[in-house]
Design an enzyme around this catalytic site. Sequence first.
Site, PDB file in Angstrom:
ATOM      1  N   ALA A 149       0.286   0.452  -3.820  1.00 32.27           N
ATOM      2  CA  ALA A 149      -0.860   1.343  -4.033  1.00 32.27           C
ATOM      3  C   ALA A 149      -2.199   0.618  -3.973  1.00 32.27           C
ATOM      4  CB  ALA A 149      -0.720   2.062  -5.375  1.00 32.27           C
ATOM      5  N   TYR A 187      -5.505   7.440  -3.362  1.00 27.10           N
ATOM      6  CA  TYR A 187      -6.526   7.870  -4.328  1.00 27.10           C
ATOM      7  C   TYR A 187      -7.891   7.435  -3.804  1.00 27.10           C
ATOM      8  CZ  TYR A 187      -8.862   8.238  -8.882  1.00 27.10           C
ATOM      9  OH  TYR A 187      -9.719   8.563  -9.909  1.00 27.10           O
ATOM     10  N   GLY A 230     -10.413   5.855  -4.666  1.00 23.87           N
ATOM     11  CA  GLY A 230     -10.925   4.508  -4.887  1.00 23.87           C
ATOM     12  C   GLY A 230     -10.125   3.406  -4.230  1.00 23.87           C
ATOM     13  N   LYS A 231      -9.012   3.723  -3.579  1.00 22.08           N
ATOM     14  CA  LYS A 231      -8.192   2.697  -2.925  1.00 22.08           C
ATOM     15  C   LYS A 231      -8.889   2.164  -1.667  1.00 22.08           C
ATOM     16  CE  LYS A 231      -4.798   3.462  -5.829  1.00 22.08           C
ATOM     17  NZ  LYS A 231      -4.506   2.523  -6.926  1.00 22.08           N
ATOM     18  N   ASN A 232      -8.389   1.049  -1.167  1.00 23.86           N
ATOM     19  CA  ASN A 232      -8.966   0.488   0.061  1.00 23.86           C
ATOM     20  C   ASN A 232      -8.883   1.484   1.216  1.00 23.86           C
ATOM     21  OD1 ASN A 232      -9.158  -1.752  -1.563  1.00 23.86           O
ATOM     22  ND2 ASN A 232      -8.430  -3.185   0.000  1.00 23.86           N
TER      23      ASN A 232
END
Length: 373
Positions: free
Chosen positions: A163, A187, A189-191
């Site tokens: 994740a 999500y 905010g993920k890379n």
Amino acid sequence: MKVPFLDLKRINAVYRDQLVEAATRVIDSGWYIQGEELSRFEQEFAAYCDSKYCVGVGNGLDALTIVLKGYVELGIMSEGDEVIVPANTFIATALAVSQAGLKPMLVDCSEQHFNLDYEAVERAITEKTKAIILVHLYGQVSDVDAFTRIAKKHSLKLIEDAAQAHGATFNGMKSGSIGDAAAFSFYPGKNLGALGDAGAVITSDDALHTICRKLSNYGSEVKYQHDVKGTNSRLDEIQAAFLSVKLEHLEVEIEKRRKIAARYRAEISNSNITLPLCNNEAAHVWHLFVCRSRSRDAVIKHLREKGIQCQVHYPLPIHEQEAYRTNMNEICLDDVAVTTRLSNEIFSLPIGPMMTQEEVSHVINACNEVELI
């Protein structure tokens, strides 16, 4: 100068025209679930991960839960079997095991890299152990060689919780292609972040792919025919379209993160702050830049006074959460002292692909100015 921890508006603004075009395309298509956009993204992301299959699902927790339930449906695991989980991770990793009817066994992390400690894993394996979940925490892949040997020795499934590790590698192997299966979160905010919740299962196992696709769609492969007791967890068309747009730019964004991390590691010099270790600069994707300090609260206070937002990942470890406190003696058989210590010392500095050099310099200068007794 104010430096936000994460500015999603600024990140997505760069691709606004492409995102609007993608949204418009989906709206005008009249097809919003399980259509061409999902199929395209699944093919693209499977190829990106050097894997055979991608199953788009609702979120990262669902992805990991569906993998585990898939193994239960295939008869490889059964209710009450044990799955080794890092004590130092977001609670979702343990929740997925619990939701699949399995038993999470918390194991301590390495003092050096904060990922699973392979020696502690060896001690935790019992006759009921069926799998190890490797969490590639903060964007750095775990010691794959060590865990592959352990998994083969004990005939265990090796599952990646990737994740935080989109695009991360180990000896040239992409996260997602390393274990028997992998779970990704998209999500925001993920890379690789969607504009809402989203996730994916990655595998090259034909049987697992088939059962995971069924489980994510009410247990059905053919409409109104339900082979297993599934759930409704499907990556929708508009998020799939957004993810295809952002996947095009992921490698460029990763390189920007690496350059910021390199500056932090080269230019922050303060005995009050311990910088993260990195096995390979070209393999780490720096989802988070996690430092340590025995005076964490004072350091964070200083940085916030300078306008710099920091976060703590994670302030309360799984074994101290109320959700697992009642059966802690059953799921945490070994010492988790490193995880406990880290939870009181770690903090994350801002790192993101749209940070300016001036912002990075401000963070570095503020860190170097910290003075403690």
